[in-house]
Write a protein that holds these residues in place. Sequence first.
Motif, short mmCIF file in Angstrom:
data_model
loop_
_atom_site.label_atom_id
_atom_site.label_comp_id
_atom_site.label_asym_id
_atom_site.label_seq_id
_atom_site.Cartn_x
_atom_site.Cartn_y
_atom_site.Cartn_z
N MET A 1 -7.54 0.02 -4.06
CA MET A 1 -8.82 -0.17 -3.41
C MET A 1 -9.84 -0.76 -4.38
O MET A 1 -10.73 -0.06 -4.85
CB MET A 1 -9.35 1.18 -2.89
N GLU B 1 -12.46 7.06 1.21
CA GLU B 1 -12.97 7.89 0.12
C GLU B 1 -13.19 7.08 -1.15
O GLU B 1 -14.07 7.41 -1.95
CB GLU B 1 -12.02 9.06 -0.14
N SER B 2 -12.40 6.02 -1.36
CA SER B 2 -12.60 5.20 -2.55
C SER B 2 -13.93 4.45 -2.50
O SER B 2 -14.45 4.04 -3.53
CB SER B 2 -11.44 4.21 -2.70
N TRP B 3 -14.49 4.27 -1.30
CA TRP B 3 -15.79 3.62 -1.17
C TRP B 3 -16.93 4.64 -1.12
O TRP B 3 -18.08 4.27 -0.89
CB TRP B 3 -15.83 2.77 0.12
N VAL C 1 -4.64 4.70 -6.52
CA VAL C 1 -5.66 4.48 -5.51
C VAL C 1 -6.69 3.46 -5.99
O VAL C 1 -7.13 2.59 -5.24
CB VAL C 1 -6.34 5.81 -5.15
N ASP C 2 -7.07 3.56 -7.25
CA ASP C 2 -8.08 2.64 -7.76
C ASP C 2 -7.60 1.20 -7.72
O ASP C 2 -8.35 0.28 -7.39
CB ASP C 2 -8.47 3.02 -9.19
N ASP D 1 0.82 -1.21 0.00
CA ASP D 1 0.00 0.00 0.00
C ASP D 1 0.85 1.26 0.00
O ASP D 1 0.50 2.27 -0.62
CB ASP D 1 -0.93 0.02 1.22
N ARG E 1 0.15 6.88 -6.47
CA ARG E 1 -1.21 7.38 -6.66
C ARG E 1 -2.10 6.40 -7.42
O ARG E 1 -2.96 6.79 -8.21
CB ARG E 1 -1.19 8.73 -7.40
N LEU F 1 -7.60 7.44 1.98
CA LEU F 1 -7.67 6.94 0.61
C LEU F 1 -8.67 5.79 0.50
O LEU F 1 -9.47 5.74 -0.44
CB LEU F 1 -6.29 6.48 0.14
N ALA F 2 -8.61 4.87 1.45
CA ALA F 2 -9.50 3.71 1.40
C ALA F 2 -10.95 4.13 1.56
O ALA F 2 -11.82 3.77 0.76
CB ALA F 2 -9.11 2.71 2.49
#
Length: 364
Positions: free
Chosen positions: A209, A334-336, A205-206, A196, A203, A331-332
Amino acid sequence: MADGLPPDLLAALDLVAFERQPDGHFRAAAPLPDWLRGHLPPDAEGCVTPAASSDFLAHFLAIAADTWDGPPGGRLMSGPFTEPGADGVERTLEATAIRAASGAWLLLGLPLMRYTTTQRLLQAARDEALDVERTRRRHAEREILLHTIVHDLSNPLAGLRGSLRLLRADALPEDDRELLEIAHRQADRMRDLIHDVLRAFRREVDAMMPATAAPADAAETLRQTAQLLGPRAQTAGVPLAVDAPEALPAVADARRLERALMNLAENAIRHSPEGGTVRLAAAVDGREVRLTVEDEGPGVPEDAREALFQRFASLGEQRGQIGLGLYTVRLAVESWGGTVGYEDREGGGARFWVRLKRPRERLA
């Protein structure tokens, strides 16, 4: 022309617009700049007579008469010319005659000034491009260093995980087997954290996550987090308290939600005084699931809260530096489609909260 182009825009372009009057004078659409006042002094009414002040303009105005007397849309440009003005200062000017629907117009400008401005903008663009290239190189160097660190950490970790797998085959007492399972899961978590860190710096992130087909049980994940941290909390003399319903579905990846809660709970244990309680709670809050982690430590200083979920945030002398932990939590979450935040706990201490969406079928 005056209605279509604001005077301040013309001034920014180093242009002055004059409307041709029936008596042959030209009235400025805006106050004259100093450079033009010296070249073409205006009369008391703000009008100028270019033909009386400039031999070149006298010739140009005679030629431009056909343009001004013609249909709207006509235009005639003089090209740059250099001559002394009424004040004796030599200037390079450029004239344009325009026949617009609103009337006949004369534009006077300083082409050299516009050229200088263009050169300045081009130089600024070049400097910015160099800055971008230097930044790109620094990031590339950091990524190489990061890959090296990840590689050096991954090798001994792989050996540790292999040893733990071998121990699983041994006949161990139940208590020892439970501790072995916790150690194995923590080793897996360390492996994931190393990956991670690499992804966070890149960057991705996608990729870090990925979406999951099924929602996570936030309540069960909270209980598992408390179980994993039980030995550490016991060693620190900090009891863990869990308040959660039997099941609480939320839009999240269960494995990564556990790691996010582990980050929050580990921070809480680390900053709690001996004998203080760390409380983990989960509850429905309208259309969301709210998870909280509370401690009885010093809390977060006011001036450190704005950057709390950024990389390597510093929380002052009392709580030190938190590295990438809260950054990866943000990051995690907000990705959801969720949110994460901080607030002071009543009676002292810190409260970190996570809000996650509830699955649609559960909102009825």
